[in-house]
Structures are given as C-alpha cells and as structure tokens.
Design a protein around this motif. Structure first.
Motif, short mmCIF file in Angstrom:
data_model
loop_
_atom_site.label_atom_id
_atom_site.label_comp_id
_atom_site.label_asym_id
_atom_site.label_seq_id
_atom_site.Cartn_x
_atom_site.Cartn_y
_atom_site.Cartn_z
N GLU A 90 16.78 -9.67 2.22
CA GLU A 90 15.34 -9.61 2.51
C GLU A 90 15.01 -8.46 3.45
O GLU A 90 14.04 -7.73 3.25
CB GLU A 90 14.85 -10.93 3.11
N THR A 91 15.80 -8.30 4.51
CA THR A 91 15.51 -7.23 5.46
C THR A 91 15.76 -5.86 4.83
O THR A 91 15.06 -4.90 5.13
CB THR A 91 16.34 -7.37 6.75
N ALA A 92 16.76 -5.76 3.96
CA ALA A 92 17.01 -4.49 3.28
C ALA A 92 15.85 -4.13 2.36
O ALA A 92 15.41 -2.97 2.32
CB ALA A 92 18.32 -4.56 2.49
N GLU A 93 15.34 -5.11 1.63
CA GLU A 93 14.21 -4.85 0.74
C GLU A 93 12.96 -4.47 1.53
O GLU A 93 12.21 -3.58 1.14
CB GLU A 93 13.94 -6.08 -0.13
N GLU A 94 12.74 -5.13 2.67
CA GLU A 94 11.59 -4.81 3.52
C GLU A 94 11.71 -3.39 4.05
O GLU A 94 10.74 -2.62 4.07
CB GLU A 94 11.51 -5.80 4.68
N TYR A 95 12.90 -2.98 4.46
CA TYR A 95 13.13 -1.63 4.96
C TYR A 95 12.86 -0.60 3.86
O TYR A 95 12.17 0.41 4.09
CB TYR A 95 14.56 -1.51 5.47
N LEU A 96 13.36 -0.83 2.66
CA LEU A 96 13.12 0.10 1.56
C LEU A 96 11.65 0.18 1.20
O LEU A 96 11.12 1.26 0.90
CB LEU A 96 13.95 -0.32 0.34
N ARG A 97 10.95 -0.97 1.24
CA ARG A 97 9.51 -0.98 0.94
C ARG A 97 8.76 -0.12 1.95
O ARG A 97 7.90 0.69 1.58
CB ARG A 97 8.98 -2.42 0.95
#
Length: 117
Positions: A90-97
C-alpha cells in the motif's frame, strides 16, 4: 590507599575482558587491537578512555552489540536491524501515485511556460 592498586587492577581486568568480547563493528574511534594495547600498556588511563569513548553504545556488561545473539538463518538481516523495513504494498503504491502526480504537475507547468513564450 592500599586498595587503590587493587581497584585499578580490577578495572583493567574488566576493561580488558570487555575489549576482547566487544563486537568489532560497534567499537568507537579506534580499532579493537589499539584499544586492547591501550588498556594493557596504560591500565588506568586506557581503561577510563575505553569506558568513556571506546565502548560500543548499548553494549551489555561485556561489550557486544547489545542485542541478544541468535543463530538466525538471516545474519545479514540481523545486522541491519537499525534500518527501516521495506515498504508495504500500500505504501509503495501511494508513493508511486504521488510521484506520477508530481511528474504530471511538472509537465503541465512546462507546457504552460512554453505556450506563454
């Protein structure tokens, strides 16, 4: 005053054992062999210097790393305990977004600047 020599000897023995059992990676300021020689050659000053500036931070009573020793299958990971854990999905996806949004914002600003010239 007859006990002063005995106290210095006990302090030196404690520090000698402490230097020998301390983890090489945790020792501060000087290499382990230099600390060992310092405690042997100059017992009082070397012992005090070891306790004040050379001893590993968080070391147990006999030096060491302060962490319990385990027979782990992942010794490299055990050595990296102070580093943050890898991000969750989840945090990786948020960072990429957020990175994509920032890149789009920068492109928009660049387009506006080119069109206004």
């Amino acid at each position: 005053m007859p006990y002063l020599g005995l106290l210095i000897m006990l302090l030196s023995i404690f520090c000698l054992i402490d230097v020998i059992t301390a983890d090489d990676s945790g020792i501060r300021h000087l290499p382990k062999m230099v600390w060992l020689l310092l405690v042997i050659v100059v017992p009082l000053a070397g012992s005090i210097a070891w306790l004040v500036v050379g001893r590993p931070e968080g070391g147990g009573i006999w030096g060491g790393s302060g962490a319990p020793r385990t027979a782990s299958a992942y010794p490299r990971r055990d050595a990296d305990r102070g580093r943050p854990l890898p991000p969750t999905q989840e945090t990786a996806e948020e960072y990429l977004r957020r990175c994509r949004e920032r890149a789009e914002e920068q492109r928009r600003i660049a387009r506006e600047q080119r069109s206004s010239e």
